[in-house]
Design an enzyme around this catalytic site. Structure first.
Site, short mmCIF file in Angstrom:
data_model
loop_
_atom_site.label_atom_id
_atom_site.label_comp_id
_atom_site.label_asym_id
_atom_site.label_seq_id
_atom_site.Cartn_x
_atom_site.Cartn_y
_atom_site.Cartn_z
N THR A 132 8.61 2.08 -10.02
CA THR A 132 8.06 2.28 -8.82
C THR A 132 8.84 2.28 -7.56
O THR A 132 10.06 1.84 -7.63
CB THR A 132 7.12 1.11 -8.83
OG1 THR A 132 6.59 0.84 -7.54
CG2 THR A 132 7.94 -0.23 -8.94
N ASP A 133 8.26 2.94 -6.53
CA ASP A 133 8.94 2.94 -5.21
C ASP A 133 8.94 1.43 -4.58
O ASP A 133 9.40 1.22 -3.80
CB ASP A 133 8.48 3.81 -4.14
CG ASP A 133 6.83 3.63 -4.07
OD1 ASP A 133 6.23 2.72 -4.57
OD2 ASP A 133 6.28 4.27 -3.04
N GLU A 134 8.16 0.68 -5.15
CA GLU A 134 8.15 -0.82 -4.71
C GLU A 134 9.34 -1.33 -4.60
O GLU A 134 9.55 -2.68 -4.07
CB GLU A 134 7.15 -1.59 -5.22
CG GLU A 134 5.68 -0.94 -4.94
CD GLU A 134 4.34 -1.94 -5.44
OE1 GLU A 134 4.33 -3.07 -5.24
OE2 GLU A 134 3.64 -1.39 -6.01
N TYR A 157 6.22 -8.67 -8.85
CA TYR A 157 6.05 -7.45 -9.83
C TYR A 157 7.16 -6.53 -9.19
O TYR A 157 8.26 -5.94 -10.44
CB TYR A 157 4.86 -6.73 -9.20
CG TYR A 157 4.77 -5.30 -9.76
CD1 TYR A 157 4.74 -4.87 -11.09
CD2 TYR A 157 4.72 -4.30 -8.78
CE1 TYR A 157 4.64 -3.40 -11.49
CE2 TYR A 157 4.95 -2.94 -9.20
CZ TYR A 157 4.70 -2.44 -10.59
OH TYR A 157 4.74 -1.37 -10.97
N LYS A 161 10.28 -5.10 -11.76
CA LYS A 161 10.76 -3.47 -11.97
C LYS A 161 11.96 -3.37 -11.75
O LYS A 161 12.60 -2.60 -12.17
CB LYS A 161 9.65 -2.72 -11.17
CG LYS A 161 8.22 -2.76 -11.75
CD LYS A 161 8.01 -2.13 -13.29
CE LYS A 161 8.56 -0.85 -13.71
NZ LYS A 161 8.08 -0.38 -14.82
#
Ligand code: NAD
Length: 349
Positions: A132-134, A157, A161
Site C-alpha cells: 500500500t501507499d500508506e 496497519y 505492511k
C-alpha cells in the site's frame, strides 16, 4: 503461467484471480477465508479447469509447504493480509501475525521451493508482493508519493505492511530471491467488503442509515479502480524488473467528502429515497491518527511498462454504485454473517 495468488477470495485478490484466468493463466487461490473473504467473488471462475482453491492460512508453514509441493507454481502474487485500518486500531496483533509473520513464512517456504527448481522454471520464478501507499505516511497539501519516498508508516496497519515490504526486500537482497513490490493507492469497485469508505457509503445509504464522514471529510485519497489495479499487477508480474518497486495509482485524487457526495448523487438516480441521500451525511469523530492526504505518482510504471489507469473516477464510481444496487444480495449475505457496518476503530481509554 501457474500463479499462486494469496488472498484470492478477498476484494483485490479476487479481481486478480478473475483477470488471470481470463488472460489464460492457471491460478491457485490460497486463502484462510477470514471475515473479509467471500468465495462468491470467484464463483465465475471456480469451475475453470485452470483454477484451484486451497483453504490455508499463510501462518501455517506446513500447509503452505504442501501447497507449493502440490501445485508447483511459476510465480506468487501475495495479497493475503489483514487490510482494514479501523480493525487494526482495535486489534493490531492480528495484523502483526498475518501481515508480518505470515509474509515471512510465505517468503521462507517460497524460497526453499525456488532453491530446488531448475532451469527456466527457476530463472523465471518471481514473488510479487502487493502493498500500500500508506507505508509512506501522509502528505501535506501538495506533493506525491514515488518509489523514492522514505517509509513513514503511522498506523498499526501501515506499519505491518511496511514491515512486510522490508522483509520482501531483505529476502531479495540477502538471498537473491526474485522479488518485485508494488505499492498502490485506495482501491474501489465491485466485491469490496462493506467496511471501507466507498462500499460503506453505498450500502448504508441503500439501508436508509446515516452516512458517516470521519472528521471534516477533507482528507484526500487517490482512487484506483480494482480492475485497473489487477491489470497493472499482472503486467508487473510478467514484465516488472526484479528487485524493483512500482507505485500504482489511479491519477484521481479527491477529498473524501466530495467522493461521498458524488456517490449520493448517483444513488439519488439509481435508488431514490424520500430525500436526497446526501441529507444522511453525518460528521463523526475522526479516525485516530487519520492520515491527511495520499497521492501517487505512477509515472515509473507508465514510463517503463506502458501502464496507465483507464477508468475515470466519476465513471468508476457510477459503475460501482450500480454494481452494489444490482448485487445487493451479495451484501445481504455478509449482513447475515453478522457484519452490520457499525463504527470500528475508536481508541478506548
Ligand atoms: P481484503 O481484506 O478484501 O482481502 C484479504 C484476503 O486475505 C481475504 O480473502 C482474507 O481471507 C485473506 N487473508 C487474510 N489473512 C490471511 C492469512 N493469514 N492467510 C491466508 N489468507 C489470509 O483485502 P484487499 O482490500 O483485497 O487487499 C488485498 C491486499 O492489497 C492486501 O495486502 C492489502 O494490504 C493491499 N492493499 C489494499 C488496498 C485497498 O484499497 N483495498 C490498497 C493498497 C494495498
Amino acid at each position: 503461467m501457474k500463479i499462486l495468488i494469496t488472498g484470492g477470495a478477498g476484494f483485490i485478490g479476487s479481481a486478480v484471480v478473475r483477470r488471470a484466468i481470463a488472460d489464460g493463466h492457471q491460478v491457485v487461490n490460497l486463502d484462510a477465508l477470514t471475515y473479509s473473504a467471500n468465495l462468491e467473488n470467484v464463483e465465475g471462475v471456480a469451475s475453470n479447469p485452470g483454477y484451484a482453491f486451497e483453504h490455508v492460512d499463510i501462518c501455517d508453514r506446513a500447509a503452505v509447504e504442501r501447497v507449493f509441493a502440490t501445485h508447483q507454481p511459476d510465480a506468487v502474487m501475495h495479497l493475503a493480509a489483514e487490510s482494514h485500518n479501523d480493525r487494526a486500531i482495535e486489534g493490531p496483533l492480528d495484523f502483526v501475525k498475518s501481515n508480518i509473520l505470515g509474509t515471512a513464512i510465505l517468503l521462507e517456504v517460497a524460497r526453499a521451493y525456488w532453491l530446488k527448481l531448475e532451469g527456466a522454471k527457476k530463472d523465471d520464478f518471481r514473488f510479487h508482493h502487493i502493498s500500500t501507499d500508506e507505508v509512506f505516511g501522509a502528505l501535506g497539501e501538495d506533493g506525491d508519493f514515488t518509489e523514492e519516498t522514505p517509509y513513514d508508516p503511522r498506523s498499526p496497519y501501515s506499519a505491518s505492511k511496511a514491515s512486510s515490504d522490508h522483509l520482501v526486500r531483505a529476502w531479495g537482497h540477502t538471498y537473491k530471491f526474485p522479488v518485485v513490490i508494488t505499492n498502490c493507492s485506495n482501491n474501489y469497485g465491485p466485491y469490496q467488503f462493506p467496511e471501507k469508505l466507498i462500499p460503506t457509503v453505498i450500502t448504508r445509504a441503500l439501508e436508509g442509515k446515516t452516512i458517516p464522514v470521519y472528521g471534516d471529510g477533507r482528507q484526500v485519497r487517490d482512487w484506483l479502480h480494482v480492475d485497473d489495479h489487477a491489470e497493472a499487477l499482472l503486467l508487473v508480474l510478467s514484465k516488472g524488473k526484479l528487485g524493483e518497486t512500482y507505485c500504482i495509482g489511479g491519477d484521481a485524487t479527491k477529498r473524501n467528502l466530495e467522493v461521498i457526495k458524488i456517490i449520493c448523487a448517483h444513488l439519488d438516480k439509481m435508488a431514490p429515497a424520500n430525500t436526497s441521500h446526501a441529507e444522511k451525511i453525518t460528521f463523526v469523530t475522526d479516525r485516530p491518527g487519520h492520515d491527511f492526504r495520499y497521492s501517487i505518482d505512477a509515472s515509473k510504471l507508465e514510463r517503463e511498462l506502458g501502464w496507465t489507469a483507464r477508468m475515470p473516477l466519476d465513471a468508476g464510481l457510477e459503475d460501482t454504485v450500480r454494481w452494489y444496487v444490482d448485487n445487493y444480495a451479495w451484501v445481504e449475505g455478509i449482513r447475515q454473517r453478522g457484519f452490520d457496518s457499525e463504527r470500528l476503530g475508536l481508541v478506548k481509554a
